[in-house]
Design a protein around this motif. Sequence first.
Motif, PDB file in Angstrom:
ATOM      1  N   LEU A   4    -116.247  47.505 -55.217  1.00  0.00           N
ATOM      2  CA  LEU A   4    -116.107  47.044 -56.582  1.00  0.00           C
ATOM      3  C   LEU A   4    -115.082  45.920 -56.662  1.00  0.00           C
ATOM      4  CD1 LEU A   4    -116.058  50.457 -58.496  1.00  0.00           C
ATOM      5  CD2 LEU A   4    -117.972  48.853 -58.284  1.00  0.00           C
ATOM      6  N   ALA A   5    -115.358  44.938 -57.492  1.00  0.00           N
ATOM      7  CA  ALA A   5    -114.439  43.822 -57.674  1.00  0.00           C
ATOM      8  C   ALA A   5    -113.232  44.263 -58.488  1.00  0.00           C
ATOM      9  CB  ALA A   5    -115.159  42.667 -58.364  1.00  0.00           C
ATOM     10  N   GLY A   6    -112.152  43.503 -58.367  1.00  0.00           N
ATOM     11  CA  GLY A   6    -110.986  43.751 -59.197  1.00  0.00           C
ATOM     12  C   GLY A   6    -109.910  44.591 -58.566  1.00  0.00           C
ATOM     13  N   GLY A   7    -110.092  45.007 -57.327  1.00  0.00           N
ATOM     14  CA  GLY A   7    -109.066  45.808 -56.671  1.00  0.00           C
ATOM     15  C   GLY A   7    -107.966  44.945 -56.086  1.00  0.00           C
ATOM     16  N   ASP A   8    -107.016  45.600 -55.458  1.00  0.00           N
ATOM     17  CA  ASP A   8    -105.896  44.909 -54.809  1.00  0.00           C
ATOM     18  C   ASP A   8    -106.390  44.201 -53.556  1.00  0.00           C
ATOM     19  OD1 ASP A   8    -103.477  44.076 -53.748  1.00  0.00           O
ATOM     20  OD2 ASP A   8    -102.887  46.072 -53.059  1.00  0.00           O
ATOM     21  N   THR A   9    -106.256  42.894 -53.508  1.00  0.00           N
ATOM     22  CA  THR A   9    -106.681  42.124 -52.339  1.00  0.00           C
ATOM     23  C   THR A   9    -105.523  41.356 -51.704  1.00  0.00           C
ATOM     24  OG1 THR A   9    -107.283  40.226 -53.735  1.00  0.00           O
ATOM     25  CG2 THR A   9    -109.024  41.833 -53.234  1.00  0.00           C
ATOM     26  N   GLU A  10    -104.305  41.577 -52.171  1.00  0.00           N
ATOM     27  CA  GLU A  10    -103.144  40.848 -51.662  1.00  0.00           C
ATOM     28  C   GLU A  10    -102.537  41.604 -50.480  1.00  0.00           C
ATOM     29  OE1 GLU A  10     -98.762  39.301 -53.187  1.00  0.00           O
ATOM     30  OE2 GLU A  10    -100.417  39.498 -54.629  1.00  0.00           O
ATOM     31  N   ALA A  11    -102.488  40.933 -49.334  1.00  0.00           N
ATOM     32  CA  ALA A  11    -101.945  41.552 -48.128  1.00  0.00           C
ATOM     33  C   ALA A  11    -100.427  41.554 -48.167  1.00  0.00           C
ATOM     34  CB  ALA A  11    -102.435  40.802 -46.895  1.00  0.00           C
ATOM     35  N   PRO A  12     -99.795  42.501 -47.476  1.00  0.00           N
ATOM     36  CA  PRO A  12     -98.329  42.522 -47.414  1.00  0.00           C
ATOM     37  C   PRO A  12     -97.770  41.280 -46.723  1.00  0.00           C
ATOM     38  CG  PRO A  12     -99.260  44.619 -46.694  1.00  0.00           C
ATOM     39  CD  PRO A  12    -100.399  43.652 -46.781  1.00  0.00           C
ATOM     40  N   THR A  13     -96.524  40.969 -47.011  1.00  0.00           N
ATOM     41  CA  THR A  13     -95.801  39.976 -46.228  1.00  0.00           C
ATOM     42  C   THR A  13     -95.081  40.711 -45.104  1.00  0.00           C
ATOM     43  OG1 THR A  13     -93.821  40.128 -47.614  1.00  0.00           O
ATOM     44  CG2 THR A  13     -95.494  38.488 -48.229  1.00  0.00           C
ATOM     45  N   LEU A  14     -94.950  40.046 -43.966  1.00  0.00           N
ATOM     46  CA  LEU A  14     -94.414  40.716 -42.782  1.00  0.00           C
ATOM     47  C   LEU A  14     -93.745  39.706 -41.874  1.00  0.00           C
ATOM     48  CD1 LEU A  14     -94.297  43.285 -40.892  1.00  0.00           C
ATOM     49  CD2 LEU A  14     -96.492  42.521 -39.970  1.00  0.00           C
ATOM     50  N   ASP A  15     -92.628  40.106 -41.273  1.00  0.00           N
ATOM     51  CA  ASP A  15     -91.967  39.246 -40.297  1.00  0.00           C
ATOM     52  C   ASP A  15     -91.318  40.109 -39.224  1.00  0.00           C
ATOM     53  OD1 ASP A  15     -91.079  36.769 -39.182  1.00  0.00           O
ATOM     54  OD2 ASP A  15     -89.077  37.156 -39.998  1.00  0.00           O
ATOM     55  N   LEU A  16     -91.325  39.598 -38.016  1.00  0.00           N
ATOM     56  CA  LEU A  16     -90.631  40.228 -36.895  1.00  0.00           C
ATOM     57  C   LEU A  16     -89.792  39.150 -36.227  1.00  0.00           C
ATOM     58  CD1 LEU A  16     -90.164  42.716 -35.057  1.00  0.00           C
ATOM     59  CD2 LEU A  16     -92.034  41.867 -33.623  1.00  0.00           C
ATOM     60  N   PRO A  17     -88.475  39.157 -36.434  1.00  0.00           N
ATOM     61  CA  PRO A  17     -87.637  38.129 -35.821  1.00  0.00           C
ATOM     62  C   PRO A  17     -87.787  38.113 -34.307  1.00  0.00           C
ATOM     63  CG  PRO A  17     -86.416  39.345 -37.483  1.00  0.00           C
ATOM     64  CD  PRO A  17     -87.709  40.081 -37.271  1.00  0.00           C
ATOM     65  N   MET A  18     -87.762  36.918 -33.740  1.00  0.00           N
ATOM     66  CA  MET A  18     -87.954  36.741 -32.305  1.00  0.00           C
ATOM     67  C   MET A  18     -86.606  36.502 -31.637  1.00  0.00           C
ATOM     68  SD  MET A  18     -90.147  36.528 -29.830  1.00  0.00           S
ATOM     69  CE  MET A  18     -90.065  36.016 -28.115  1.00  0.00           C
ATOM     70  N   PRO A  19     -86.133  37.415 -30.777  1.00  0.00           N
ATOM     71  CA  PRO A  19     -84.870  37.166 -30.059  1.00  0.00           C
ATOM     72  C   PRO A  19     -84.992  35.940 -29.163  1.00  0.00           C
ATOM     73  CG  PRO A  19     -85.561  39.458 -29.867  1.00  0.00           C
ATOM     74  CD  PRO A  19     -86.721  38.702 -30.434  1.00  0.00           C
TER      75      PRO A  19
ATOM     76  N   GLU B  84     -97.733  45.601 -37.594  1.00  0.00           N
ATOM     77  CA  GLU B  84     -98.711  45.492 -38.670  1.00  0.00           C
ATOM     78  C   GLU B  84     -98.184  46.210 -39.901  1.00  0.00           C
ATOM     79  OE1 GLU B  84    -103.091  44.879 -37.335  1.00  0.00           O
ATOM     80  OE2 GLU B  84    -102.464  46.874 -36.689  1.00  0.00           O
ATOM     81  N   ALA B  85     -98.324  45.571 -41.050  1.00  0.00           N
ATOM     82  CA  ALA B  85     -97.984  46.195 -42.328  1.00  0.00           C
ATOM     83  C   ALA B  85     -99.267  46.376 -43.116  1.00  0.00           C
ATOM     84  CB  ALA B  85     -97.005  45.317 -43.106  1.00  0.00           C
ATOM     85  N   LEU B  86     -99.462  47.553 -43.716  1.00  0.00           N
ATOM     86  CA  LEU B  86    -100.665  47.791 -44.488  1.00  0.00           C
ATOM     87  C   LEU B  86    -100.333  48.468 -45.799  1.00  0.00           C
ATOM     88  CD1 LEU B  86    -102.543  50.873 -43.142  1.00  0.00           C
ATOM     89  CD2 LEU B  86    -100.654  49.921 -41.841  1.00  0.00           C
ATOM     90  N   ASP B  87    -101.205  48.218 -46.794  1.00  0.00           N
ATOM     91  CA  ASP B  87    -101.026  48.838 -48.098  1.00  0.00           C
ATOM     92  C   ASP B  87    -102.144  49.838 -48.362  1.00  0.00           C
ATOM     93  OD1 ASP B  87    -103.288  47.417 -48.942  1.00  0.00           O
ATOM     94  OD2 ASP B  87    -102.130  45.874 -49.970  1.00  0.00           O
ATOM     95  N   ALA B  88    -102.100  50.483 -49.518  1.00  0.00           N
ATOM     96  CA  ALA B  88    -103.041  51.563 -49.815  1.00  0.00           C
ATOM     97  C   ALA B  88    -104.466  51.072 -49.980  1.00  0.00           C
ATOM     98  CB  ALA B  88    -102.606  52.294 -51.085  1.00  0.00           C
ATOM     99  N   ALA B  89    -104.652  49.785 -50.266  1.00  0.00           N
ATOM    100  CA  ALA B  89    -105.993  49.238 -50.463  1.00  0.00           C
ATOM    101  C   ALA B  89    -106.651  48.809 -49.158  1.00  0.00           C
ATOM    102  CB  ALA B  89    -105.938  48.055 -51.424  1.00  0.00           C
ATOM    103  N   GLY B  90    -105.938  48.948 -48.039  1.00  0.00           N
ATOM    104  CA  GLY B  90    -106.490  48.548 -46.751  1.00  0.00           C
ATOM    105  C   GLY B  90    -106.146  47.133 -46.348  1.00  0.00           C
ATOM    106  N   ASN B  91    -105.402  46.394 -47.187  1.00  0.00           N
ATOM    107  CA  ASN B  91    -104.943  45.068 -46.787  1.00  0.00           C
ATOM    108  C   ASN B  91    -103.905  45.212 -45.690  1.00  0.00           C
ATOM    109  OD1 ASN B  91    -106.367  43.642 -49.006  1.00  0.00           O
ATOM    110  ND2 ASN B  91    -104.908  44.757 -50.297  1.00  0.00           N
ATOM    111  N   ARG B  92    -103.959  44.314 -44.718  1.00  0.00           N
ATOM    112  CA  ARG B  92    -103.017  44.406 -43.612  1.00  0.00           C
ATOM    113  C   ARG B  92    -102.637  43.016 -43.126  1.00  0.00           C
ATOM    114  NH1 ARG B  92    -103.852  48.242 -39.219  1.00  0.00           N
ATOM    115  NH2 ARG B  92    -105.218  49.325 -40.664  1.00  0.00           N
TER     116      ARG B  92
END
Length: 402
Positions: free
Chosen positions: A245-260, A317-325
């Motif tokens: 169904l249209a109208g759901g959450d489609t925004e993926a999380p923001t994520l960062d892993l600092p590189m030594p 990987e970061a993921l939300d309840a809507a399956g965005n990752r």
Amino acid sequence: MKSYAVAACVLVAGCAPPPTEMLRTTDACHGGPVTLWLDFEGAGVVHAASDDSSAMPVASSLAPTNAVVPPFASTAIAPEVTRDQAIAAIVDRVRTIFQPYAVDVVTARPAAAPYTRILIGGTAAALGVSATEAGVANVDCGNLTDRDVAYDFAAEQTPDYGGVVGIANTAAHEAGHAFGLEHVDDPHDVMYAAATPMLTLPDLFDVSFRASGSFSSYGSAGRSCTSADPVDEPAILGCNVGTALAGGDTEAPTLDLPMPTGDVMSPMMLTATASDNVGVVRVEAYKDLELVASLSTPPYSFTITAAPAERFYVTVEALDAAGNRTTVTRPFVAATPPTGDDGVGLPPGDMAVAQPQPTAASGCALAGAPSLPWPWILALAAPLFRATRRSSGSGSSSRRRR
């Protein structure tokens, strides 16, 4: 590695492909939603002329004899996390892959039939199949039967052979067969049949159903469900299982892993940062293809252990309840190189992993060892071989692979 040849697609009622169209006409679409049960608890299986996913024991046309598929065991698959965390990683990756479609992915027996069922656990031998495969399924053209039973042989897919990433990709692949998809020749596609000639590590974390691949006869007696190329898998799935169904959450999380900078000491503590417009459900951390941490609350910190001079990758990987990752991969080298180190620094940024062409036996299978000059590639290539091993689906008989 060999594959198991199963009944041809023509055994499924209404499976014959349309003469000129890739899809059945719109009014023939099965639609949705559909339920996909990922069963990690094992089950008795009996041979039957047709599948019945709700039967006890399970009735399966793929089982050559009566058998017991054992429950999913995580100790060899993801020893650094709990069984529940390993299962959650597999299930949520399958949900992400099917996010655009009306597929309800569950882990408990649905209250009512019909539903498609994938037994996840054990090996091909446990099913009574002599060959060793990552999974096996019938191709149900049009998704007409609703009660298909497929298999994902998790014990074959330790971290050296795909881990939870490979198990999830295989589950989505076998479900794709049950929903009417055949093999295609795009190595980034869920429905690619076997280990690829060239693949990057992040690619394994990002397979999807695409509209760009052509039908592949590999592991097939011939085209059964589609009649045109490129194969538009999103359109086929939209017809066979419906779209979300249209109208759901489609925004993926923001994520960062600092590189030594420079070589890193082992063990090392890393901390990822993640946020989401609704909320981050979980952050997962992988060393190469081994799930080493599953974190539900910040700080998203985890420990990596490496041998001296070991070259490896860390993926978060970061993921939300809507399956965005969102996925981030970084290359690392452990400190204190031994005498005689080859002097090669960090792996190239593209993280390419070469794999050989098919060599022997039919079906979807394990590729042989690569012959490459860089130790870091030799270390990482082997774990990826079985990550894209797949069942032949229906009609496995023609192309060969070891």
